[in-house]
Scaffold this motif. Structure first.
Motif, mmCIF file in Angstrom:
data_model
loop_
_atom_site.group_PDB
_atom_site.id
_atom_site.type_symbol
_atom_site.label_atom_id
_atom_site.label_comp_id
_atom_site.label_asym_id
_atom_site.label_seq_id
_atom_site.Cartn_x
_atom_site.Cartn_y
_atom_site.Cartn_z
ATOM 1 N N LEU A 46 28.386 0.728 82.697
ATOM 2 C CA LEU A 46 28.637 -0.580 83.085
ATOM 3 C C LEU A 46 27.051 -1.576 83.126
ATOM 4 O O LEU A 46 27.161 -2.796 83.375
ATOM 5 N N PRO A 72 31.304 2.416 77.940
ATOM 6 C CA PRO A 72 32.109 3.340 79.002
ATOM 7 C C PRO A 72 33.101 4.096 78.392
ATOM 8 O O PRO A 72 33.594 5.091 79.029
ATOM 9 N N GLU A 73 33.915 3.211 77.568
ATOM 10 C CA GLU A 73 35.109 3.781 76.930
ATOM 11 C C GLU A 73 35.119 5.323 76.498
ATOM 12 O O GLU A 73 35.877 6.235 76.243
ATOM 13 N N PHE A 81 36.725 1.340 91.929
ATOM 14 C CA PHE A 81 35.640 0.175 92.334
ATOM 15 C C PHE A 81 35.838 0.012 93.979
ATOM 16 O O PHE A 81 36.906 0.214 94.488
ATOM 17 N N PHE A 87 44.682 -4.556 89.134
ATOM 18 C CA PHE A 87 45.138 -5.901 88.207
ATOM 19 C C PHE A 87 46.364 -6.496 88.864
ATOM 20 O O PHE A 87 47.537 -5.896 89.100
ATOM 21 N N PHE A 98 48.327 1.795 82.794
ATOM 22 C CA PHE A 98 47.501 1.020 82.047
ATOM 23 C C PHE A 98 46.655 1.753 80.959
ATOM 24 O O PHE A 98 46.699 1.325 79.820
ATOM 25 N N TYR A 99 46.331 2.867 81.596
ATOM 26 C CA TYR A 99 45.386 3.565 80.441
ATOM 27 C C TYR A 99 45.829 4.110 79.220
ATOM 28 O O TYR A 99 45.463 4.073 78.151
ATOM 29 N N THR A 102 46.129 1.344 76.400
ATOM 30 C CA THR A 102 44.814 1.103 75.815
ATOM 31 C C THR A 102 44.506 1.865 74.410
ATOM 32 O O THR A 102 45.201 2.916 74.420
ATOM 33 N N VAL A 104 41.832 3.581 73.388
ATOM 34 C CA VAL A 104 41.290 5.089 73.785
ATOM 35 C C VAL A 104 42.471 5.909 74.357
ATOM 36 O O VAL A 104 42.342 6.976 74.169
ATOM 37 N N GLN A 152 43.713 9.406 83.996
ATOM 38 C CA GLN A 152 43.035 9.162 82.904
ATOM 39 C C GLN A 152 42.410 10.608 82.454
ATOM 40 O O GLN A 152 41.997 10.897 81.594
ATOM 41 N N GLU B 119 35.944 -4.931 83.925
ATOM 42 C CA GLU B 119 35.214 -3.717 83.835
ATOM 43 C C GLU B 119 35.977 -2.743 84.108
ATOM 44 O O GLU B 119 35.677 -1.478 83.443
ATOM 45 N N ALA B 120 36.961 -2.648 84.909
ATOM 46 C CA ALA B 120 37.941 -1.542 85.236
ATOM 47 C C ALA B 120 38.770 -1.299 83.880
ATOM 48 O O ALA B 120 38.923 -0.079 83.638
ATOM 49 N N ALA B 121 39.067 -2.096 83.269
ATOM 50 C CA ALA B 121 39.917 -2.102 82.128
ATOM 51 C C ALA B 121 38.952 -1.589 81.041
ATOM 52 O O ALA B 121 39.316 -0.618 80.292
ATOM 53 N N LYS B 122 37.856 -1.839 80.870
ATOM 54 C CA LYS B 122 37.025 -1.357 80.050
ATOM 55 C C LYS B 122 36.597 0.096 80.086
ATOM 56 O O LYS B 122 36.526 0.917 79.102
ATOM 57 N N VAL B 123 36.393 0.427 81.401
ATOM 58 C CA VAL B 123 36.176 1.927 81.558
ATOM 59 C C VAL B 123 37.385 2.799 81.260
ATOM 60 O O VAL B 123 37.213 3.950 80.857
ATOM 61 N N MET B 124 38.681 2.203 81.343
ATOM 62 C CA MET B 124 39.954 3.011 80.949
ATOM 63 C C MET B 124 40.247 2.728 79.303
ATOM 64 O O MET B 124 41.288 3.028 78.925
ATOM 65 N N GLY B 125 39.158 2.257 78.591
ATOM 66 C CA GLY B 125 39.141 2.396 77.221
ATOM 67 C C GLY B 125 39.794 0.893 76.633
ATOM 68 O O GLY B 125 40.134 0.975 75.479
ATOM 69 N N ALA B 126 39.880 -0.202 77.329
ATOM 70 C CA ALA B 126 40.705 -1.232 76.732
ATOM 71 C C ALA B 126 39.662 -1.814 75.836
ATOM 72 O O ALA B 126 38.195 -1.890 76.256
ATOM 73 N N THR B 127 40.013 -2.422 74.623
ATOM 74 C CA THR B 127 39.122 -3.059 73.855
ATOM 75 C C THR B 127 39.048 -4.592 74.212
ATOM 76 O O THR B 127 39.674 -5.114 75.307
#
Lengths: 209, 222
Positions: A46, A72-73, A81, A87, A98-99, A102, A104, A152, B119-127
């Motif tokens: 990040l 990151p992904e 954090f 969310f 959520f994971y 996505t 990924v 995850q 950022e949390a969503a990004k780390v979890m792989g969200a586009t």
């Protein structure tokens, strides 16, 4: 095994951080503003260091000289954090799932449904699954964030001041539960805190900053 | 006499609001996610109509879409069409005038969302699209709706630029604002007052809704 050797200017001070991580738990300790969170953000992808290398299990995540920086992904990291970053528009269940929604997550999968269910039960989240996370208490929110990171099935879990804001009694209970849950996984964990007792509850491997 | 200006104003305001939203959302999101060196220039371009008199905007559009304008000549040549003295022209003029309001509203709404959520969503792989769809929009919706309402109200009352481009042709390009002006000019105070009261009513409803959204957002955050 995680290998880090990075340099970054933080508050106009040069920071050189070098670490080789071959055990499950490691702690980073230091006063506020010394760059602990920045180190975690660099490991997660990040933030970028001024120079350096990060390798995990022979895979290069970052090499500034070769201009390599895995997004990151693609690092398959769990990040809890300091603010928890749950969310607010979602329920506990939606946060935890959520994971899997996505792009990924659909490819990589994470833990199986049975393991996810077991995590939810162990962390005492079953009665909270349909509640909006904004309605949860501090301790409940902390457990949701931990569960969300663990489903995850991350290779590496980064915990940034995970017990801040909890009163002493709840902090002790949450720390114990977190340690129990993490000990049952193979996930390597870096825990950042300004409190030595929080890190010592997990490991003696402490990097002072 | 009363119906067509109302219908025209509503059509213009709805289309202009929708199109400015579709233009501003991706651009603002991209500029926030990937700031470029020319951010200040792009932003200034979007905000420029805010500091110009609408008549200047209208004049600029006339130069562009008029008989001898670059786009005007192109449209005449290939489509045998002109936007001057049409509702399309009024829509284009309104879009330019309301663009700064929509741009600023969307920017403020997106920036109000805690960046660690993305950022949390990004780390979890969200586009980037998934982050926008599942994180940014649901958490910024009240700010975005406020922007839509303000843009709509401003569009409903647009006068100067659309008068320059679309003129005032009864039954064809008349709007609430232009109809009020020409009613007063023609001594028809009754029509002017009725249309004004209607405009005030729509404005009050929109503002009450904005206050309600602000109140609800504060409650949810508490």
């Amino acid at each position: 095994m995680l290998k880090i050797d990075i340099q970054k200017m933080i508050n106009k001070e040069p920071l050189h951080f070098k670490m080789t991580m071959d055990q499950q738990f490691y702690g980073l300790m230091g006063s506020s503003g010394c760059g602990k969170t920045t180190i975690l953000r660099i490991i997660a992808g990040l933030a970028q260091p001024d120079a350096g290398i990060i390798e995990f299990d022979e895979q290069v995540w970052l090499d500034t000289a070769a201009n390599i920086s895995l997004p990151p992904e693609q690092r398959h990291i769990g990040f809890m954090f300091q603010s928890l970053a749950l969310f607010p528009n979602m329920t506990t269940k939606q946060n935890i799932d959520f994971y899997r929604r996505t792009k990924v997550g659909k490819t990589y999968g994470g833990v199986s449904e049975a393991v996810a269910q077991q995590l939810v039960t162990t962390l005492g989240l079953t009665p909270l699954m349909d509640q909006m996370v904004t309605r949860l208490s501090g301790g409940q929110r902390q457990r949701v964030a931990l569960c969300r990171a663990l489903v995850q099935q991350p290779k590496l879990l980064l915990l940034d001041e995970p017990f801040t804001g909890l009163d002493d009694d709840l902090r002790q209970k949450t720390m114990q539960l977190t340690r129990e849950v993490l000990s049952q996984t193979q996930t390597q964990v870096i825990i950042v805190s300004h409190r030595k007792d929080e890190i010592l509850a997990f490991t003696d491997n402490i990097y002072g900053m | 006499m009363l119906i067509t200006p109302i219908v025209h104003s509503l059509i213009i305001a709805i289309i202009a609001t929708t199109l400015t939203f579709l233009i501003c959302l991706p651009i603002v999101y991209l500029l926030i996610r990937h700031p470029i060196k020319l951010n200040w220039f792009v932003e200034s371009l979007f905000l420029l109509p805010l500091v110009l008199p609408p008549t200047v905007v209208g004049l600029f559009l006339l130069q562009l879409f008029g008989k001898y304008g670059i786009i005007g000549r192109f449209l005449a040549l290939f489509a045998d069409y002109s936007v001057i003295f049409t509702l399309t022209g009024a829509v284009i003029a309104t879009i330019i005038v309301v663009l700064p309001i929509m741009y600023q509203s969307i920017k403020a709404a997106i920036l109000s969302v805690d960046p660690t959520l993305s950022e949390a969503a990004k780390v979890m792989g969200a586009t980037p699209y998934e982050i926008l769809r599942w994180i940014i929009l649901p958490n910024a919706y009240s700010g975005i709706i406020v922007g839509l309402l303000l843009t709509f109200c401003r569009g409903l009352g647009e006068f100067g630029a659309s008068l320059m481009v679309a003129g005032y042709i009864q039954g064809k390009t008349d709007t609430i604002a232009t109809a009020i002006y020409f009613a007063i000019q023609g001594g028809d105070n009754h029509t002017a007052i009725v249309l004004s009261l209607l405009d005030v009513l729509i404005g009050i409803i929109a503002l009450l809704f904005i206050q309600f959204l602000n109140y609800r957002t504060k409650e949810v955050r508490q």
